[in-house]
Design a protein around this motif. Sequence first.
Motif, short mmCIF file in Angstrom:
data_model
loop_
_atom_site.label_atom_id
_atom_site.label_comp_id
_atom_site.label_asym_id
_atom_site.label_seq_id
_atom_site.Cartn_x
_atom_site.Cartn_y
_atom_site.Cartn_z
N PHE A 174 32.19 -18.32 -4.05
CA PHE A 174 31.55 -16.96 -3.56
C PHE A 174 32.06 -15.97 -4.44
CE2 PHE A 174 31.23 -13.25 -0.78
CZ PHE A 174 29.80 -13.48 -0.56
N ARG A 175 31.28 -15.29 -4.96
CA ARG A 175 31.58 -13.76 -5.66
C ARG A 175 30.85 -12.78 -5.32
NH1 ARG A 175 31.92 -16.08 -12.22
NH2 ARG A 175 33.46 -17.65 -11.68
N ALA A 176 31.65 -12.12 -4.34
CA ALA A 176 31.03 -10.96 -3.84
C ALA A 176 30.36 -9.88 -4.93
CB ALA A 176 31.73 -10.37 -2.77
N GLN A 177 31.36 -9.79 -5.97
CA GLN A 177 31.08 -8.82 -7.11
C GLN A 177 29.96 -9.13 -7.89
OE1 GLN A 177 33.39 -11.40 -6.70
NE2 GLN A 177 34.07 -12.22 -8.69
N ASP A 178 29.13 -10.38 -7.67
CA ASP A 178 27.89 -10.59 -8.26
C ASP A 178 26.64 -10.16 -7.42
OD1 ASP A 178 28.88 -11.55 -10.43
OD2 ASP A 178 28.53 -13.66 -10.17
N ILE A 179 26.96 -9.57 -6.14
CA ILE A 179 25.81 -9.13 -5.29
C ILE A 179 25.13 -8.40 -5.90
CG2 ILE A 179 27.02 -7.23 -4.03
CD1 ILE A 179 26.31 -8.69 -1.34
N ARG A 218 19.64 -15.85 -12.25
CA ARG A 218 20.56 -17.00 -12.63
C ARG A 218 21.94 -16.52 -12.01
NH1 ARG A 218 19.69 -13.98 -16.45
NH2 ARG A 218 21.59 -12.67 -17.85
N HIS A 219 22.01 -15.38 -10.95
CA HIS A 219 23.16 -15.30 -10.53
C HIS A 219 23.07 -15.37 -8.63
CE1 HIS A 219 24.60 -13.37 -14.16
NE2 HIS A 219 25.80 -13.49 -13.61
N THR A 220 23.69 -16.10 -8.22
CA THR A 220 23.80 -16.00 -6.84
C THR A 220 25.17 -15.67 -6.34
OG1 THR A 220 24.01 -18.59 -6.92
CG2 THR A 220 21.86 -17.68 -6.43
N THR A 221 25.31 -15.10 -5.01
CA THR A 221 26.81 -15.00 -4.60
C THR A 221 27.44 -16.12 -4.45
OG1 THR A 221 26.04 -14.62 -2.33
CG2 THR A 221 26.15 -12.88 -3.64
N MET A 227 21.16 -18.90 -21.34
CA MET A 227 21.95 -19.00 -20.10
C MET A 227 23.15 -19.91 -20.04
SD MET A 227 20.50 -20.44 -16.39
CE MET A 227 20.60 -22.27 -16.74
N GLU A 228 24.23 -19.13 -19.68
CA GLU A 228 25.45 -19.74 -19.85
C GLU A 228 25.79 -21.00 -18.66
OE1 GLU A 228 28.99 -17.65 -19.13
OE2 GLU A 228 30.24 -19.43 -18.93
N ILE A 229 26.05 -22.33 -19.04
CA ILE A 229 26.07 -23.29 -18.06
C ILE A 229 27.34 -23.92 -18.07
CG2 ILE A 229 23.24 -24.00 -18.25
CD1 ILE A 229 23.93 -26.05 -19.91
N GLY A 230 28.18 -23.89 -18.65
CA GLY A 230 29.54 -24.48 -18.60
C GLY A 230 30.45 -23.73 -19.62
N ASN A 231 31.73 -23.71 -19.23
CA ASN A 231 33.02 -23.02 -19.95
C ASN A 231 34.07 -24.13 -19.89
OD1 ASN A 231 34.42 -21.58 -21.39
ND2 ASN A 231 34.66 -19.98 -19.64
N PHE A 241 37.78 -26.94 -16.92
CA PHE A 241 36.21 -26.98 -17.28
C PHE A 241 35.51 -26.36 -15.96
CE2 PHE A 241 32.08 -28.87 -16.30
CZ PHE A 241 31.48 -28.03 -17.43
N GLY A 242 34.50 -25.36 -15.94
CA GLY A 242 33.81 -25.11 -14.92
C GLY A 242 32.30 -24.78 -15.36
N GLY A 243 31.17 -25.66 -14.59
CA GLY A 243 29.90 -25.51 -15.13
C GLY A 243 29.26 -25.35 -13.72
N GLY A 244 28.21 -24.47 -13.87
CA GLY A 244 27.38 -24.13 -12.73
C GLY A 244 26.27 -25.22 -12.45
N LEU A 245 26.54 -25.68 -11.03
CA LEU A 245 25.58 -26.73 -10.60
C LEU A 245 24.02 -26.06 -10.78
CD1 LEU A 245 24.67 -29.49 -9.61
CD2 LEU A 245 25.36 -28.67 -7.38
N GLU A 246 23.96 -24.97 -10.21
CA GLU A 246 22.42 -24.32 -10.08
C GLU A 246 21.76 -24.12 -11.27
OE1 GLU A 246 25.09 -23.61 -8.20
OE2 GLU A 246 24.71 -23.50 -6.13
N ARG A 247 22.85 -23.52 -12.19
CA ARG A 247 22.21 -23.54 -13.75
C ARG A 247 21.94 -24.84 -14.46
NH1 ARG A 247 25.59 -18.41 -16.04
NH2 ARG A 247 25.28 -17.05 -13.82
N ILE A 248 22.95 -25.76 -14.30
CA ILE A 248 22.39 -27.04 -15.07
C ILE A 248 20.96 -27.79 -14.39
CG2 ILE A 248 23.39 -29.49 -15.42
CD1 ILE A 248 26.19 -28.33 -15.40
#
Length: 624
Positions: free
Chosen positions: A67-72, A79-82, A233-237, A260-267
């Motif tokens: 959860f990223r409140a800073q992305d609100i 491509r951003h969700t909290t 779109m960045e999908i993983g780092n 490693f972290g990759g966004g499930l929603e973005r993939i």
Amino acid sequence: MNAQEIRKAYFDFVTERGHVVIPRAKLVPQNDPTTLFTGSGMQPLLPYLLGAEHPAGVRLADSQTSFRAQDIDEIGDNRHTTFFEMLGNWSLGDYFKKEQLSWFFEFLTDVVGLDASKLYVTVFQGDTSNNIPKDEQSAEIWKQLFANKGIDAGYVEVGSEADGYNVGVPAGGRIFFYDASKNWWCRGGKIGDMPVGEPGGPDSEVFYEFDFIEHDTKYGPLCHPNCDCGRFMEIGNSVFMEYLRTENGFEKLPKQNVDFGGGLERIAAASLGNPDVFKISLLNPIIEKLENLSGKNYEANTVSMRVIADHLRAATFLAVDGVTPSNKEQGYVMRRLVRRAVRFAFDLGIEQNFLEGIVPVIADLYENDYPEIKAGRDEVIAILVKEEKAFRQTLRNGLKEFNKFSEIDGEALFKLYDTYGFPVELSTEEAFKRGTRLPDNWRQQFDAKLEEQRNRSRTAEKGAFKGGLGGDSLQHKKYHTATHLLQSALRQIFGSDLRQHGSNITEERLRFDFNLDHKMTDAEIARAEELVNGWIDQDLPVSYKLYPTEQALEMGAIGPFGERYGDEVKVYQMGEGDQLASLEICGGPHVDHTGQLAEGDKKFKIIKEEASSAGIRRIKAVLV
Ligand code: ATP
Ligand code: MG
């Protein structure tokens, strides 16, 4: 593959490669008072990346609800969700770059089925001022991986993000070298600020290209992977913890880690070839339900529907993880999410209680994979529906008040906002519905009132410390600083539910009231003194900054129990990084560094611990 299938395939993939899939950590971090929410897969695993032994071994993986409140404020883009899930895998001193990059590439292309020609990667360019070489190794691995797919991947020297807008994507370019501002990981973020003993390292990001999206030149002349126009779109780092900061610069770590972290929603969005994450299988059903309830369509109401879907999904998981709406900390963020969702639903014309329509759709999407959602389902719905009702009552009261004004101007709007929590967007709309014309300058009138109120609360903040805590003599400042350290010590001993319930300072002593259900033992008193004196000995710097209230709370700054804040607050910090001793919302004033409390060879001492009222204890303490 839909998102649920991608998650499952990822677990299978990493398991086949020797990883143990561990359960997600809750959205509210356990035993970490410095932050309100779990915002990445790495966060709960940091102690292990820094050297602690993990009971499940050296190859770990999970899907971390984040959860990223800073992305609100970014919610509404595509491509951003909290709330999102971060697929993660870790090597604790085990495998390194070769395995990590090959596996992620294999997963994306052979398992999920992404077209390799749509993938672009970034690699660390090196940092001459810190004598750290370019990450040639990662670049060569990438080159080979693309070659295996018949793609000749060209190198592109970029530098900073700003440089990227002039470099663009030259023909054949696929492996982009960025500087430390983009491709270096360390706690705190900046390579130059790393303290001695701190680990860090290069990272390598993977981007998916939606080639039908035209670059928007408002971002800069040319598009490049780190451009925000939406084409990439960045999908993983993949982070490679490779170096240690020492007295003489950087050395290689004896034990190197992969994070490693990759966004499930973005993939999942990439796999659909659609840049809109709200179209994926974990979000689209919520959007469809909203269309159904409102009779309106997503294309014409994109932002409102995205905000509602995002906020309610986040609120559902927060509720499952034990958060309830309130006026502080996590509860406050959750309240905002629900209220914003209700307000946006209002825009869609959904005025009936709608959470009981939406939340079950969300629960359905997750309960097979997250049993806690199934178990908590009814309770979660009840919590959210209750908050919706309370907010609607607020709105109704506001509407009644509305009728009492003979004229609706900026001042009236402010009163509705300030006293009844009636959102100004709703008031203006209501006025419009009633055919009441607002004066042209209503916004200025409203802002003027808001500013007046802010000034009042700033003065009140200062006044509170005049009245409650006394003056600003050096002795007062010392006791005031000691009060913060005492509160931190007590929270360390008794947990973060402990709060200030009153404070009073004279030239001779401090007095501090707090909630605790028992008389402190001698050992507990000794421990508190020891902690405070320890921080005094460390001579920690004391500083403050102004923050928007929400951000302050988000950072984990604490304040007195039941306190209400204006829009902006002053946050005092004592120590930093690993040595952070205190982070408090407070008007000040304080000494400049904690060592001043020991001037004249003084020590902090608790001279009295007694009951103040039911469940509240009182400490008197001195510097002697
Ligand atoms: P961005 O620059 O797009 O905001 P980030 O740099 O903040 O991403 P990281 O902190 O590296 O992202 O997180 C790892 C991955 O998590 C990203 O590659 C991305 O796939 C995903 N991610 C990050 N933030 C979000 C978000 N708000 N919503 C959905 N996915 C996200
Ligand atoms: Mg981000």
